[in-house]
Write a protein that holds these residues in place. Structure first.
Motif, mmCIF file in Angstrom:
data_model
loop_
_atom_site.group_PDB
_atom_site.id
_atom_site.type_symbol
_atom_site.label_atom_id
_atom_site.label_comp_id
_atom_site.label_asym_id
_atom_site.label_seq_id
_atom_site.Cartn_x
_atom_site.Cartn_y
_atom_site.Cartn_z
ATOM 1 N N PHE A 97 -12.361 10.719 38.071
ATOM 2 C CA PHE A 97 -13.110 11.747 37.615
ATOM 3 C C PHE A 97 -12.649 12.060 36.334
ATOM 4 N N VAL A 98 -11.297 12.197 36.009
ATOM 5 C CA VAL A 98 -10.034 12.584 35.013
ATOM 6 C C VAL A 98 -10.200 11.339 34.515
ATOM 7 N N GLU A 99 -10.152 10.517 35.246
ATOM 8 C CA GLU A 99 -9.272 8.788 34.003
ATOM 9 C C GLU A 99 -10.357 7.548 34.183
ATOM 10 N N GLN A 100 -11.756 8.120 34.534
ATOM 11 C CA GLN A 100 -12.921 7.483 34.164
ATOM 12 C C GLN A 100 -13.551 7.773 32.523
ATOM 13 N N SER A 101 -13.946 6.567 32.194
ATOM 14 C CA SER A 101 -14.621 7.015 30.772
ATOM 15 C C SER A 101 -15.389 7.804 30.482
ATOM 16 N N LEU A 102 -16.311 7.986 29.465
ATOM 17 C CA LEU A 102 -17.578 8.690 29.608
ATOM 18 C C LEU A 102 -18.399 7.968 29.593
ATOM 19 N N ASP A 103 -18.176 6.202 28.675
ATOM 20 C CA ASP A 103 -18.726 4.999 28.530
ATOM 21 C C ASP A 103 -19.216 4.922 30.595
ATOM 22 N N ASP A 104 -18.273 4.544 30.978
ATOM 23 C CA ASP A 104 -18.651 4.195 32.014
ATOM 24 C C ASP A 104 -19.536 5.355 33.062
ATOM 25 N N ILE A 105 -18.702 6.173 32.514
ATOM 26 C CA ILE A 105 -19.909 7.092 34.187
ATOM 27 C C ILE A 105 -21.275 6.994 33.017
ATOM 28 N N ASP A 106 -21.676 6.861 32.212
ATOM 29 C CA ASP A 106 -23.030 6.698 31.675
ATOM 30 C C ASP A 106 -23.556 5.603 32.094
ATOM 31 N N ARG A 107 -23.271 5.269 32.528
ATOM 32 C CA ARG A 107 -23.324 3.507 32.633
ATOM 33 C C ARG A 107 -23.739 3.817 34.085
ATOM 34 N N LEU A 108 -22.974 4.401 35.183
ATOM 35 C CA LEU A 108 -22.894 4.648 36.557
ATOM 36 C C LEU A 108 -24.079 5.408 36.603
ATOM 37 N N VAL A 109 -24.715 6.499 36.363
ATOM 38 C CA VAL A 109 -25.481 7.253 36.393
ATOM 39 C C VAL A 109 -26.844 6.945 35.742
ATOM 40 N N ALA A 110 -26.969 5.591 35.174
ATOM 41 C CA ALA A 110 -28.219 5.418 34.097
ATOM 42 C C ALA A 110 -28.354 4.329 34.984
ATOM 43 N N LEU A 111 -27.028 3.500 35.546
ATOM 44 C CA LEU A 111 -28.391 2.655 37.211
ATOM 45 C C LEU A 111 -28.424 3.113 37.997
ATOM 46 N N ASN A 112 -27.495 3.943 38.813
ATOM 47 C CA ASN A 112 -27.431 4.836 40.210
ATOM 48 C C ASN A 112 -28.511 5.522 40.370
ATOM 49 N N ALA A 113 -28.607 5.899 39.540
ATOM 50 C CA ALA A 113 -30.039 7.515 39.300
ATOM 51 C C ALA A 113 -31.205 7.761 38.425
ATOM 52 N N THR A 114 -30.772 7.894 36.937
ATOM 53 C CA THR A 114 -31.924 6.849 36.257
ATOM 54 C C THR A 114 -32.958 6.129 36.538
ATOM 55 N N ALA A 115 -32.135 4.923 36.813
ATOM 56 C CA ALA A 115 -33.377 4.084 36.988
ATOM 57 C C ALA A 115 -33.608 3.672 38.353
ATOM 58 N N VAL A 116 -33.633 4.684 39.222
ATOM 59 C CA VAL A 116 -33.217 4.393 40.631
ATOM 60 C C VAL A 116 -35.264 4.844 40.462
ATOM 61 N N MET A 117 -34.008 6.722 39.604
ATOM 62 C CA MET A 117 -36.368 7.142 39.290
ATOM 63 C C MET A 117 -37.075 7.277 38.914
ATOM 64 N N ARG A 118 -37.084 6.403 37.472
ATOM 65 C CA ARG A 118 -37.517 5.786 36.466
ATOM 66 C C ARG A 118 -38.536 4.369 36.990
ATOM 67 N N LEU A 119 -37.767 4.005 38.340
ATOM 68 C CA LEU A 119 -38.359 2.812 38.790
ATOM 69 C C LEU A 119 -39.725 3.536 39.868
ATOM 70 N N ALA A 120 -39.385 3.933 40.918
ATOM 71 C CA ALA A 120 -40.009 4.783 41.616
ATOM 72 C C ALA A 120 -41.024 6.113 41.111
ATOM 73 N N HIS A 121 -40.687 5.968 40.188
ATOM 74 C CA HIS A 121 -42.106 6.815 39.488
ATOM 75 C C HIS A 121 -42.940 5.734 38.461
#
Length: 262
Positions: A97-121
């Motif tokens: 976590f301390v090594e990962q860039s915030l931009d990479d984390i944002d993309r990870l959350v966008a794909l793995n969580a936000t997109a899953v929720m949006r498509l289900a919705h």
């Protein structure tokens, strides 16, 4: 809805998504394939059309880009032929976590969580109104194991499991089937994309075996399918322990262990 509904698969260009596409095409379902790599999607679509005689649409989309997510949402809302959503697209990021860039984390959350929720919705209201449909969310056992150290990836997969379980309670009475699939280590491209050292990787399940097991769970209408878990009683015990805590959440006084020092 036709006897064999169209299946929309995200992350369909390789690995788990491509294998789901193959299996549903063999079952005679038309497909909508979604991923970033148009060339791979076109090649897969051509092969599956030739081998199975099904109709396949290719929808190129990067599900971390809002406008492109909205295009897939629109297809799910408007195309009544789509009766099964395989919410598979996902990624990981190497390092702690301390090594990962915030931009990479944002993309990870966008794909793995936000997109899953949006498509289900996008698709759930139509499924609920029709009284049928199936929503499959690909999570991971990592969402149950913070000890593995993939903190944000695991958190997104914990989200996918909770989302699936919550939707199961909401949608099952309306005739909509929701399945969470929790793989453990499976031989896909996600490892190389995250910069993993191939020599350091553990033994893995082959993707064909993973998807075939997940589809056995789909056919049995399981709520949670964990292909790697041989002792199903362990999951049952885990879930029973969780449910046993629920009555305690309704108490109005703190537990004695938090008040004895007062």
């Amino acid at each position: 809805m036709p006897t064999k509904p169209t299946v929309l698969v995200t992350g369909a260009s390789s690995g788990i998504g491509a294998t789901y596409a193959d299996r549903f095409a063999r079952r005679g379902h038309d497909l909508v394939l979604v991923a970033r790599d148009r060339a791979k999607l076109d090649a897969l679509a051509e092969r599956l059309r030739r081998e199975n005689g099904v109709a396949i649409d290719v929808l190129q989309a990067d599900l971390t880009v809002p406008d492109q997510v909205r295009a897939v949402e629109k297809r799910l809302r408007d195309d009544a032929r789509v009766g099964i959503l395989i919410n598979n697209a996902g990624t990981n990021v190497g390092g702690s976590f301390v090594e990962q860039s915030l931009d990479d984390i944002d993309r990870l959350v966008a794909l793995n969580a936000t997109a899953v929720m949006r498509l289900a919705h996008a698709v759930a209201p139509r499924f609920a109104a029709a009284g049928e449909g199936a929503l499959v969310n690909i999570g991971s056992v990592v969402g149950l194991v913070p000890e593995f150290g993939t903190t944000v990836y695991g958190a997104t997969k914990a989200f996918v499991l909770y989302l699936s379980q919550g939707l199961r309670h909401e949608l099952d009475p309306l005739g909509v089937y929701v399945q969470a699939v929790l793989p453990a280590a499976t031989r896909t491209e996600i490892w190389s994309r995250a910069g993993a050292d191939p020599a350091a990787l553990p033994p893995m399940m082959e993707v064909d075996d993973l998807v075939d097991a997940a589809l056995a769970g789909f056919d049995a209408r399981e709520a949670v399918t964990i292909p790697h878990l041989h002792d199903a009683g362990q999951w049952d015990a885990f879930d029973a322990a969780r449910q046993a805590m629920i009555p305690g959440f309704g108490t109005v006084q703190p537990a004695p262990r938090y008040t004895s020092a007062a």
